[in-house]
Design an enzyme around this catalytic site. Structure first.
Site, PDB file in Angstrom:
ATOM      1  N   PRO A   1       0.830  -1.208   0.000  1.00  0.00           N
ATOM      2  CA  PRO A   1       0.000   0.000   0.000  1.00  0.00           C
ATOM      3  C   PRO A   1       0.866   1.261   0.000  1.00  0.00           C
ATOM      4  O   PRO A   1       1.872   1.314   0.696  1.00  0.00           O
ATOM      5  CB  PRO A   1      -0.780  -0.094   1.315  1.00  0.00           C
ATOM      6  N   GLU A   2       0.504   2.214  -0.815  1.00  0.00           N
ATOM      7  CA  GLU A   2       1.194   3.503  -0.807  1.00  0.00           C
ATOM      8  C   GLU A   2       0.308   4.536  -0.106  1.00  0.00           C
ATOM      9  O   GLU A   2      -0.777   4.219   0.362  1.00  0.00           O
ATOM     10  CB  GLU A   2       1.550   3.917  -2.243  1.00  0.00           C
TER      11      GLU A   2
END
Ligand SMILES: [Zn+2]
Length: 293
Positions: free
Chosen positions: A2-3
């Protein structure tokens, strides 16, 4: 992994569930996440009310009525799931029916509202840590992080000054968490493309010799803010529709202009170039050599 936009999407999904609610019961099924949960983890949460849910870089920060802050990181594969009377809503990656993933539900929060929030993480690179709000500035996990890319402190002058004299590539500079916090490989590639700047360009070339921003720095900051805001908007819309089932990126992955598009046509209007892949610092960079200079 996840960013920042995915983490912000998770924050916005959890906020109405956690804020104002009290931890009625906390179950830890597995405490050996990225590092072991502290022995007093449950005790410091039990009976405390969440007064606010914020974010710093890719950490979720839940302020508690006790003056503590619960720090949570999704790692590589972590996700939160919310169970309420009317069924489940998935916040993050790897959504399955509850029966299928319950063995990876390492931490379960039973909130005073009746909602149940589970933290699920098959690879266990995620983490949770409780620190006192007073000591948050000295927290090693947060200390030294650059400004938030969506905050007012992150502007062309700041970025140019941070890149002044830097002989690394522009891409490497943007991935440096001391320059700007929370940017990862995907959104750096996308932002450089929107700004029409080559990832191979020296970082120092967005600043004058005295460290003042030039036109490239202005374009780059604008592109970073726009690509993150667009991704959060898309993540938010898939969350509202309860469609965030196949990955934390929501619908935004369909809007990538270069990332994971090697050999496909560039999406810059009128460019006509082809997206190329190269490896920088061991990671894939996707860019268009025709319009990114
Ligand atoms: Zn192009």
């Amino acid at each position: 992994m996840p960013e920042l936009p995915e983490v912000e999407t998770v924050r916005r999904g959890l906020q109405p569930v956690l804020e104002g609610a009290r931890f009625a019961k906390v179950d830890v099924h597995r405490g050996d996440l990225r590092w072991p949960l502290a022995k007093d983890f449950v005790k410091r949460l039990h009976g405390k009310t969440v007064t606010g849910l914020g974010r710093r870089a890719k950490y979720l920060l839940a302020d508690l009525s006790s003056g503590d802050v619960l720090m949570m990181h999704l790692g590589m594969s972590g996700s939160f799931h919310v169970f309420e009377n009317h069924g489940a809503a998935s916040l993050g990656r790897y959504y399955h029916e509850r029966a299928q993933h319950v063995t990876h539900d390492h931490v379960v929060f039973h909130m005073s509202s009746g909602a149940i929030v589970t933290f699920n993480d098959p690879r266990r690179f995620g983490s949770m840590k409780i620190v006192s709000r007073q000591n948050l500035d000295a927290e090693p996990l947060l200390r030294g992080l650059g400004p938030e890319p969506l905050g007012n402190a992150f502007d062309a002058a700041m970025l140019a000054n941070a890149c002044r004299g830097k002989k690394t590539s522009l891409k490497a500079a943007l991935l440096d968490q001391r320059v700007v916090a929370g940017l990862g490989n995907i959104y750096v590639c996308e932002a450089l493309h929107r700004a029409l700047l080559s990832p191979k360009r020296l970082a120092s070339t967005i600043a004058t010799r005295s460290g003042a921003p030039n036109d490239r720095a202005e374009r780059l900051v604008d592109a970073i803010k726009r690509v993150l805001a667009d991704a959060i908007k898309d993540g938010g819309s898939s969350l509202r529709d309860h469609k965030l089932t196949d990955g934390g990126l929501g619908m935004f992955q369909h809007h990538f202009r270069v990332y994971d598009r090697e050999g496909q046509p560039c999406r810059t209007p009128g460019c006509g170039g082809t997206v190329k892949r190269l490896v920088q610092n061991g990671r894939s960079t996707f860019y268009c050599p025709t319009c990114q200079k």
